[in-house]
Design an enzyme around this catalytic site. Structure first.
Site, PDB file in Angstrom:
ATOM      1  N   GLU A 139      10.079 -17.678 -10.366  1.00 25.97           N
ATOM      2  CA  GLU A 139      11.183 -17.240 -11.214  1.00 25.97           C
ATOM      3  C   GLU A 139      12.023 -16.242 -10.416  1.00 25.97           C
ATOM      4  OE1 GLU A 139       9.571 -15.698 -14.858  1.00 25.97           O
ATOM      5  OE2 GLU A 139       8.479 -17.565 -15.289  1.00 25.97           O
ATOM      6  N   ASN A 141      12.590 -13.190 -10.717  1.00 24.75           N
ATOM      7  CA  ASN A 141      11.915 -11.928 -10.436  1.00 24.75           C
ATOM      8  C   ASN A 141      10.422 -12.080 -10.175  1.00 24.75           C
ATOM      9  OD1 ASN A 141      14.154 -10.126 -10.515  1.00 24.75           O
ATOM     10  ND2 ASN A 141      14.254 -10.531 -12.718  1.00 24.75           N
ATOM     11  N   ALA A 142       9.995 -13.314 -10.024  1.00 21.15           N
ATOM     12  CA  ALA A 142       8.585 -13.559  -9.726  1.00 21.15           C
ATOM     13  C   ALA A 142       8.499 -14.553  -8.580  1.00 21.15           C
ATOM     14  CB  ALA A 142       7.845 -14.090 -10.956  1.00 21.15           C
ATOM     15  N   GLU A 253      -1.659 -26.844  -2.100  1.00 18.61           N
ATOM     16  CA  GLU A 253      -0.272 -26.873  -1.656  1.00 18.61           C
ATOM     17  C   GLU A 253      -0.167 -26.316  -0.233  1.00 18.61           C
ATOM     18  OE1 GLU A 253       2.415 -24.532  -4.037  1.00 18.61           O
ATOM     19  OE2 GLU A 253       4.140 -25.088  -2.800  1.00 18.61           O
TER      20      GLU A 253
HETATM   21  C1  LIG Z   1      12.666 -24.802   0.129  1.00 22.42           C
HETATM   22  C2  LIG Z   1      11.877 -24.110  -0.935  1.00 22.42           C
HETATM   23  C3  LIG Z   1      11.226 -24.857  -1.888  1.00 22.42           C
HETATM   24  C4  LIG Z   1      10.515 -24.241  -2.916  1.00 22.42           C
HETATM   25  N1  LIG Z   1       9.926 -25.012  -3.877  1.00 22.42           N
HETATM   26  C5  LIG Z   1       9.338 -24.420  -4.953  1.00 22.42           C
HETATM   27  C6  LIG Z   1       8.849 -25.198  -6.046  1.00 22.42           C
HETATM   28  O1  LIG Z   1       8.921 -26.435  -6.030  1.00 22.42           O
HETATM   29  N2  LIG Z   1       8.332 -24.557  -7.110  1.00 22.42           N
HETATM   30  C7  LIG Z   1       8.234 -23.207  -7.170  1.00 22.42           C
HETATM   31  O2  LIG Z   1       7.740 -22.703  -8.137  1.00 22.42           O
HETATM   32  N3  LIG Z   1       8.697 -22.429  -6.138  1.00 22.42           N
HETATM   33  C8  LIG Z   1       9.253 -23.010  -5.041  1.00 22.42           C
HETATM   34  N4  LIG Z   1       9.743 -22.228  -4.017  1.00 22.42           N
HETATM   35  C9  LIG Z   1       9.717 -20.762  -4.164  1.00 22.42           C
HETATM   36  C10 LIG Z   1       8.804 -20.024  -3.220  1.00 22.42           C
HETATM   37  O3  LIG Z   1       7.482 -20.160  -3.612  1.00 22.42           O
HETATM   38  C11 LIG Z   1       9.285 -18.559  -3.214  1.00 22.42           C
HETATM   39  O4  LIG Z   1      10.563 -18.539  -2.614  1.00 22.42           O
HETATM   40  C12 LIG Z   1       8.352 -17.673  -2.444  1.00 22.42           C
HETATM   41  O5  LIG Z   1       7.152 -17.513  -3.131  1.00 22.42           O
HETATM   42  C13 LIG Z   1       8.959 -16.291  -2.147  1.00 22.42           C
HETATM   43  O6  LIG Z   1       9.488 -15.691  -3.278  1.00 22.42           O
HETATM   44  P1  LIG Z   1      10.957 -15.096  -3.273  1.00 22.42           P
HETATM   45  O7  LIG Z   1      11.866 -16.149  -2.787  1.00 22.42           O
HETATM   46  O8  LIG Z   1      11.226 -14.491  -4.590  1.00 22.42           O
HETATM   47  O9  LIG Z   1      10.933 -13.978  -2.165  1.00 22.42           O
HETATM   48  P2  LIG Z   1      10.399 -12.423  -2.333  1.00 22.42           P
HETATM   49  O10 LIG Z   1       9.104 -12.472  -2.987  1.00 22.42           O
HETATM   50  O11 LIG Z   1      11.517 -11.689  -2.984  1.00 22.42           O
HETATM   51  O12 LIG Z   1      10.248 -12.049  -0.846  1.00 22.42           O
HETATM   52  C14 LIG Z   1      11.266 -11.449  -0.033  1.00 22.42           C
HETATM   53  C15 LIG Z   1      10.610 -10.973   1.244  1.00 22.42           C
HETATM   54  O13 LIG Z   1       9.689  -9.919   0.925  1.00 22.42           O
HETATM   55  C16 LIG Z   1       8.419 -10.221   1.466  1.00 22.42           C
HETATM   56  N5  LIG Z   1       7.362  -9.642   0.661  1.00 22.42           N
HETATM   57  C17 LIG Z   1       7.211  -9.751  -0.674  1.00 22.42           C
HETATM   58  N6  LIG Z   1       6.097  -9.104  -1.054  1.00 22.42           N
HETATM   59  C18 LIG Z   1       5.540  -8.600   0.068  1.00 22.42           C
HETATM   60  C19 LIG Z   1       4.368  -7.828   0.324  1.00 22.42           C
HETATM   61  N7  LIG Z   1       3.539  -7.452  -0.639  1.00 22.42           N
HETATM   62  N8  LIG Z   1       4.106  -7.459   1.607  1.00 22.42           N
HETATM   63  C20 LIG Z   1       4.932  -7.840   2.603  1.00 22.42           C
HETATM   64  N9  LIG Z   1       6.051  -8.565   2.414  1.00 22.42           N
HETATM   65  C21 LIG Z   1       6.339  -8.932   1.151  1.00 22.42           C
HETATM   66  C22 LIG Z   1       8.374 -11.725   1.460  1.00 22.42           C
HETATM   67  O14 LIG Z   1       7.354 -12.198   2.330  1.00 22.42           O
HETATM   68  C23 LIG Z   1       9.767 -12.052   1.912  1.00 22.42           C
HETATM   69  O15 LIG Z   1       9.868 -11.940   3.295  1.00 22.42           O
HETATM   70  C24 LIG Z   1      10.435 -22.825  -2.977  1.00 22.42           C
HETATM   71  C25 LIG Z   1      11.079 -22.067  -1.995  1.00 22.42           C
HETATM   72  C26 LIG Z   1      11.800 -22.686  -0.987  1.00 22.42           C
HETATM   73  C27 LIG Z   1      12.493 -21.835   0.020  1.00 22.42           C
END
Ligand SMILES: Cc1cc2nc3c(=O)[nH]c(=O)nc-3n(C[C@H](O)[C@H](O)[C@H](O)COP(=O)(O)OP(=O)(O)OC[C@H]3O[C@@H](n4cnc5c(N)ncnc54)[C@H](O)[C@@H]3O)c2cc1C
Ligand SMILES: Cc1cc2nc3c(=O)[nH]c(=O)nc-3n(C[C@H](O)[C@H](O)[C@H](O)COP(=O)(O)OP(=O)(O)OC[C@H]3O[C@@H](n4cnc5c(N)ncnc54)[C@H](O)[C@@H]3O)c2cc1C
Lengths: 398, 379
Positions: A139, A141-142, A253
């Site tokens: 989401e 924010n998640a 996955e």
């Molecule tokens: C091409 C693509 C396909 C996807 N497909 C799906 C899908 O089919 N279904 C689905 O549900 N999701 C999907 N995703 C989502 C994906 O799982 C999330 O983008 C991912 O989990 C990261 O979340 P975020 O984008 O909110 O980044 P954030 O969580 O906001 O991360 C931003 C940065 O902060 C870093 N960070 C965050 N927390 C920490 C920590 N504790 N310590 C160090 N660094 C940290 C992250 O590593 C990242 O570098 C997809 C994403 C992409 C890019």
């Protein structure tokens, strides 16, 4: 009952013959772009006739999911035979006949956590490529903090009413069904009020909006739920215990994503580079620095594929650490990004074109950009390393 | 020479920075892309550049320019990089102006330099032929014919190729591809018959073209510099181009880095700003160090080109190689630290990644320059 090695040899011989007879030559080349994959679904679209033939033949043997039990549409093969099939397919560079989040993600979770009725309803359709699934986890924010998800499911008799928003939902606009994480108890601690639920994307109240990627394609969407009614019977596992199912699915996955870069059947990277850059008088790639980088990449690539093979054997022997998929996901995706950096360096000026026929509409550049998501999707590299630090190394505060 | 900008250079930087941030931030490139601009850049902005003296920055004062050097050109290129501004500055005002200034006859200079400074003439250099930058492998043939030459062959990655009025072509007039001797630079009118110019859509949405020369006729006074001995001039011009692109890469790295640091202070996960995670703090800090080291190397190379161009080669190789790898790291970290957001077209981060890739390839990538450095040092 244990197999004699001659039983397995015989299986190998028969498999080899069957593949030889049934895998069309066009399906023995590595997949170059997303368009060449077959995803199944209610409205299947085949890129070519050989693709259709190959899928149908494999499907009819249950070999889209060779290791699943027969009653669920699988091939009923044991681990040894599954490995043999995989090796024989790799030996002729046979493509996966079906790309499917059902096969690689939902299936394993249903096999472990599903009721018998859920298994019988969903698994055969996954095996036969009849229903295409998408994953509703992230989401706005998640993301990394997945457990903070806010999509609500409120009880209404035998149903839940679902409201909220998902993001980055890959292929949501093509999917028939979704496996989705929803909050069923907003008062519980964040990991303890989540349920794992399945529903039809054609349900009233579901809508999707594609998001354009830097590669110029739109493989994922924002997905909205507005009073979507879903039977409680569609919850997998226990209500409010969906986090266990979610995590188990993520392990599968991650293993899948870790292997995405595996092109072992294709033309070696160094030769691809030589095709474009040329060779010196000794026949070596005419770019010494790049040659060294490619060779060093290949060392890591071969080592990783050994580790992937070993992980399967360790799992069979009951010795695999459950968090090891995070180590593999981290390494495999960083490696795949490196691979595409090297491919871009090898392609040089020619690989910078975007829309020309000469560059197949910028196929190299688009594939390179797409790989940048590998270390984000399915949990980022930072999250993977955090899991290794915490669950495997047991570091304090991790 | 002190490795800090002088007061005048700082003023120049501030005015370039103000102008570009105001008139041509990343949204300008996005808009040109979205409306599929036939020019791929804004000619009106180029006029403004000319009025502010940027177009004639390297043009000697005698020809209407300001007669400044590579440090000043680098300062402008860095701002161009920071804003990803598509501009004729690199091909026309830096590379072509330098080639004409250092290699042109009095007649050439009179004919072209004032027009470049006025912003009324666009020019470019056509050098690369294969997949990689290999200047000595130039094969495009210049065959003697009557009172001049006939050119046949092809060129790729010609910056602003479809807009240029004047093309400076590296050709082989003697010897074989790979030889240092036998290279000649020639001035060719973009409208010459037999010359076909195909604009190529590039991944970074900046201008480039492929050129086909089919018996293009030029007169003998089109030779820029020495016949058959053009390698030294070519190297000098390329080195100027390399430092200009290194400066642009530095700007690209800074642009993406600033956005990334801002995001670390804004995005929350696990109830904290992601900038609170040491895993990200250290990588951001590392990137800062890389960028500062790169900045020094680029400035040093620019000063060397201004003061002692004969001996600048090693510093140029260092600057271009270092800027290429630093910008590559910066864009990779930029995407990764933005998570899913960094992968979207709606966010600007991807534009930086694309431009960095093209600049990496322009006039030799980091590998090419590492190899050059090793050769220059004799190992
Ligand atoms: C091409 C693509 C396909 C996807 N497909 C799906 C899908 O089919 N279904 C689905 O549900 N999701 C999907 N995703 C989502 C994906 O799982 C999330 O983008 C991912 O989990 C990261 O979340 P975020 O984008 O909110 O980044 P954030 O969580 O906001 O991360 C931003 C940065 O902060 C870093 N960070 C965050 N927390 C920490 C920590 N504790 N310590 C160090 N660094 C940290 C992250 O590593 C990242 O570098 C997809 C994403 C992409 C890019
Ligand atoms: C050759 C040598 C000469 C020295 N000379 C002097 C001297 O002249 N005067 C003097 O006063 N001291 C001196 N020192 C001591 C030196 O300053 C300390 O060793 C240093 O500050 C680290 O402290 P520590 O050894 O207690 O390691 P620790 O602080 O215990 O560190 C152990 C490891 O944890 C890491 N770590 C610690 N904190 C963090 C954090 N917040 N985030 C991430 N990682 C962390 C460290 O980087 C290190 O890898 C010297 C040390 C050496 C090795």
């Amino acid at each position: 009952m244990t197999d004699t090695s001659s039983d397995l040899d015989q299986f190998r011989r028969e498999t080899r013959q069957w593949l030889e007879a049934n895998c069309p030559p066009e399906m023995r080349r590595p997949i170059e772009s997303d368009d060449e994959m077959f995803w199944g679904g209610r409205n299947p679209s085949y890129a070519s006739e050989p693709q259709r033939l190959w899928f149908e033949r494999m499907r009819d043997k249950g070999w889209t999911v060779p290791h699943w039990p027969r009653q669920y549409g699988g091939g009923g093969l044991d681990a040894e035979r599954t490995k043999i099939l995989r090796q024989e397919m790799a030996a002729i560079s046979a493509r996966q006949p079906l790309m499917s989040f059902g096969v690689s993600m939902l299936g394993p979770a249903l096999l472990k956590y599903g009721t018998e009725a859920q298994k019988l309803e969903h698994l055969p359709k996954i095996a036969r490529g009849e229903i295409r699934w998408c994953q509703g986890y992230s989401e706005p924010n998640a993301g990394s903090d997945l457990a903070s998800l806010q999509t609500r499911a409120e009880s209404d008799g035998d149903d839940f009413i679902i409201n909220g928003q998902k993001i980055w939902t890959s292929y949501a606009n093509y999917a028939d069904w979704i496996f989705c994480l929803v909050r069923t108890d907003p008062t519980a601690k964040k990991h303890e009020g989540i349920s794992f639920i399945l529903f039809d994307m054609a349900s009233p109240g579901v809508s999707t909006k594609p998001i354009l990627l830097i590669s110029g394609k739109s493989p994922f969407c924002e997905t909205f739920f507005d009073n979507v009614r879903v039977p409680k019977a569609n919850v997998v596992g226990t209500i409010n215990r969906g986090w266990d199912v979610a995590k188990y699915l993520l392990q599968h996955e991650r293993t899948m994503i870790s292997g995405m870069g595996d092109r072992s059947g294709g033309r070696p990277l160094g030769l691809l580079a030589a095709d474009s850059i040329g060779t010196d008088a000794q026949g070596r790639l005419d770019d010494p620095m790049l040659r060294a980088q490619i060779a060093s990449f290949e060392i890591d690539e071969v080592a990783l594929s050994c580790a992937a093979e070993r992980a399967i054997d360790l799992a069979k022997a009951g010795q695999l650490h459950p968090a090891f998929s995070s180590a593999m996901k981290y390494y495999g995706t960083e490696l795949n990004k490196r691979r595409h950096e090297l491919l871009m360096a090898a392609g040089g000026i020619d690989a910078l074109e975007w829309d020309s026929d000469r560059s197949q509409q910028g196929a190299k550049a688009r594939a390179w950009l797409r790989t940048k998501a590998n270390s984000i999707e399915g949990g980022t590299s930072e999250v993977m390393l955090g899991i290794v630090a915490k669950r495997i190394l047991d570091l304090p505060g991790a | 020479m002190a490795l800090v900008l002088t007061e005048e250079q700082t003023m120049l930087r501030d005015s370039a920075r103000g102008l570009l941030a105001d008139k041509a931030p990343v949204s300008h490139l996005r808009q040109l892309r979205d409306e599929q601009s036939p020019d791929g850049l804004s000619r009106a902005l180029w006029q403004t550049f000319a009025e502010m003296g940027f177009a004639g920055l390297l043009v000697p004062e005698a020809f209407g320019g300001s007669g400044l050097g590579m440090v000043e050109a680098g300062v402008v290129m860095e701002e161009i990089g920071r804003n990803l501004t598509p501009s004729p500055f690199l091909a026309t005002a830096v590379i072509a102006a330098a080639a004409l200034t250092h290699g042109g006859s009095a007649a050439h200079q009179q004919a072209y330099l004032p027009a470049i400074a006025a912003g009324s003439l666009l020019a470019t250099l056509a050098i690369d032929e294969g997949a990689k930058h290999r200047p000595l492998h130039t094969a495009l043939q210049a065959t003697r014919a009557g009172n001049g030459f006939r050119l046949s062959g092809s060129k790729a990655l010609v910056i602003d190729g479809h807009l240029a009025d004047l093309v400076i072509v590296a050709a082989r007039s003697a010897g074989n591809p790979g030889d240092r001797d036998g290279l000649t630079l020639l001035l060719v009118d973009a409208k010459a018959s037999g010359l076909t110019i195909e604009r190529t859509a590039m991944l970074d949405y900046h201008n480039a073209a492929r050129l086909e020369f089919d018996n293009v006729e030029v007169t003998s006074d089109s030779v820029l510099g020495e016949l058959d001995h053009g390698a030294a001039l070519l190297e000098r011009v390329l080195n100027i181009g390399r430092v200009a692109v290194a400066s642009e890469l530095l700007g690209v790295a800074e642009g993406v880095f600033a956005r990334t640091v801002a995001y670390l202070k804004e995005r929350k996960q696990f109830g904290r700003l992601i900038g609170e995670f040491q895993a990200l703090q250290h990588r951001a800090a590392h990137l800062y160090v890389e960028i500062e080291i790169t900045r020094a190397a680029v400035l040093k190379a620019a000063q060397a080109l201004d003061s002692d161009p004969e001996r600048a080669a090693a510093l140029v190789a260092v600057a271009k190689a270092k800027a290429g790898s630093t910008a590559t790291l910066a864009v990779q970290e930029g995407v990764q630290m933005h998570g899913g957001m960094g992968m979207t077209d709606a966010f600007d981060i991807g534009f930086f990644m694309k431009r960095a890739r093209v600049c990496q390839e322009l006039f030799g990538d980091s590998n090419y320059h590492a190899e050059q450095l090793a050769r220059l040092k004799g190992y």
